[in-house]
Design an enzyme around this catalytic site. Structure first.
Site, short mmCIF file in Angstrom:
data_model
loop_
_atom_site.label_atom_id
_atom_site.label_comp_id
_atom_site.label_asym_id
_atom_site.label_seq_id
_atom_site.Cartn_x
_atom_site.Cartn_y
_atom_site.Cartn_z
N ASN A 7 11.10 -11.98 -19.69
CA ASN A 7 10.08 -13.00 -19.42
C ASN A 7 8.74 -12.29 -19.23
OD1 ASN A 7 8.45 -15.06 -18.49
ND2 ASN A 7 9.51 -15.28 -16.51
N LYS A 9 5.88 -13.59 -18.94
CA LYS A 9 4.95 -14.39 -18.13
C LYS A 9 3.58 -14.48 -18.82
CE LYS A 9 7.59 -13.24 -14.06
NZ LYS A 9 7.65 -13.31 -12.59
N HIS A 94 11.45 -22.40 -14.16
CA HIS A 94 11.18 -21.12 -13.48
C HIS A 94 10.52 -21.42 -12.13
CE1 HIS A 94 9.45 -17.24 -12.50
NE2 HIS A 94 10.34 -16.72 -13.32
N GLU A 96 8.12 -20.15 -10.64
CA GLU A 96 6.66 -20.17 -10.64
C GLU A 96 6.15 -21.53 -11.13
OE1 GLU A 96 6.06 -16.56 -12.87
OE2 GLU A 96 6.76 -15.40 -11.15
N GLU A 165 17.83 -17.18 -9.74
CA GLU A 165 16.72 -16.31 -9.38
C GLU A 165 16.25 -16.65 -7.96
OE1 GLU A 165 14.49 -14.62 -12.91
OE2 GLU A 165 13.66 -16.61 -12.61
N GLY A 171 9.96 -10.00 -8.18
CA GLY A 171 8.85 -9.08 -7.95
C GLY A 171 8.94 -8.39 -6.60
N SER A 209 13.91 -8.73 -9.66
CA SER A 209 13.77 -7.28 -9.48
C SER A 209 14.86 -6.46 -10.17
CB SER A 209 13.68 -6.93 -7.99
OG SER A 209 12.56 -7.57 -7.43
C1 PEP Z 1 11.17 -13.58 -13.00
O1 PEP Z 1 10.07 -13.94 -12.57
O2 PEP Z 1 11.86 -14.34 -13.73
C2 PEP Z 1 11.68 -12.27 -12.62
C3 PEP Z 1 12.97 -12.06 -12.67
O3 PEP Z 1 10.74 -11.36 -12.23
P1 PEP Z 1 11.02 -9.83 -11.77
O4 PEP Z 1 12.06 -9.25 -12.68
O5 PEP Z 1 9.70 -9.18 -11.90
O6 PEP Z 1 11.52 -9.91 -10.38
#
Ligand code: PEP
Length: 255
Positions: A7, A9, A94, A96, A165, A171, A209
């Site tokens: 992803n 973003k 997602h 976000e 998630e 992050g 992460s």
């Molecule tokens: C995400 O935002 O879908 C995600 C998994 O981010 P990260 O891997 O940076 O934690």
């Protein structure tokens, strides 16, 4: 099968995206048993990435889709338009986007739109740190899965891809623990079986992460069918190592 989803973003220009995708493709060893790789760049980069991956096993995904079909909806992108530029998948729900106001009903409508257009949705669910601290994790996952998928009929052979998630692990310094992942994933499977939806094939991915240092351990978990990767998908060597971890696990288990 293991799934590896990147992803990107809203992080890169089209030129930067193409350079990243070229690097990832360069690192692929086509003789290997490859996991299912799905790259989700920004909308503006979809056509360029489609050209780059056309003759490869890599799939193209969007990061979002409109909750309605074609029409007068300024700023939206319909499922049919994503198919038109070569998408086979789209992220939906997602965290976000949920934080920006996307509701459970929106997520449900988007899933229906995606399926009707022939896209495979990758449906994101997960609790915030506050919800986990309040012992609401299972309730949040149950609410999100139920409102997203009750009575949804998946076309035959279209897998139901859920990405668990936990928002607090996105992050962050480290991913959720194996026990936390396993508990959430088994709840998700249990919920999907009880929903009255038509689903042939369930795959539950973990996101939060994931990077080159932890991907192998996470992908080795029985309950984990793949990973959704944000930050580490923007680094060629990190994402290539995550793909290699998927290959290693699939080869070891002959999936
Ligand atoms: C995400 O935002 O879908 C995600 C998994 O981010 P990260 O891997 O940076 O934690």
């Amino acid at each position: 099968m293991k799934y590896i989803v990147g992803n990107y973003k809203m992080q890169l220009t089209t030129r930067e995206t193409s350079a990243l995708v070229k690097g990832v493709l360069h690192g692929l060893s086509l003789d290997d048993v490859l996991p299912e790789i799905i790259l989700c760049p920004t909308f503006t980069a979809l056509p360029d990435v489609q050209k780059l991956i056309k003759k490869t096993p890599v799939n193209l995904g969007a990061q979002n889709v409109a909750s309605t079909g074609l029409g007068a909806h300024t700023g939206e992108v319909a499922a049919a338009q994503l198919v038109d530029v070569g998408c086979t998948h789209t992220l939906i729900g997602h965290s976000e986007r949920r934080a920006a106001g996307e509701s459970g009903d929106d997520v449900h409508e988007k899933i229906l739109e995606a399926l009707a257009a022939g896209l495979t949705p990758i449906i994101c669910v997960g609790e915030t740190a506050t919800e986990r601290a309040a012992d609401q994790t299972n309730a949040v996952i149950t609410r999100q899965i139920t409102s997203a998928l009750t009575d949804v009929a998946f076309p035959r052979k279209t897998p139901c891809l859920i990405a668990y998630e936990p928002v607090w692990a996105i992050g962050a310094a480290s991913p959720a623990t194996a026990a936390q992942i396993s508990e959430a994933h088994s709840l998700i499977r249990h919920l999907l079986v009880g929903l009255g939806s038509v689903i042939d094939d369930i795959a539950v991915l973990y996101g939060g992460s994931v990077d080159a240092s932890n991907a192998l351990a996470i992908l080795r978990e029985q309950e984990v069918d793949g990973v959704l990767v944000g930050g580490a998908s923007l680094k060629i060597h990190e994402f290539s190592a995550i793909i290699k971890a998927g290959t290693a696990v699939m080869t070891a288990t002959h999936v």
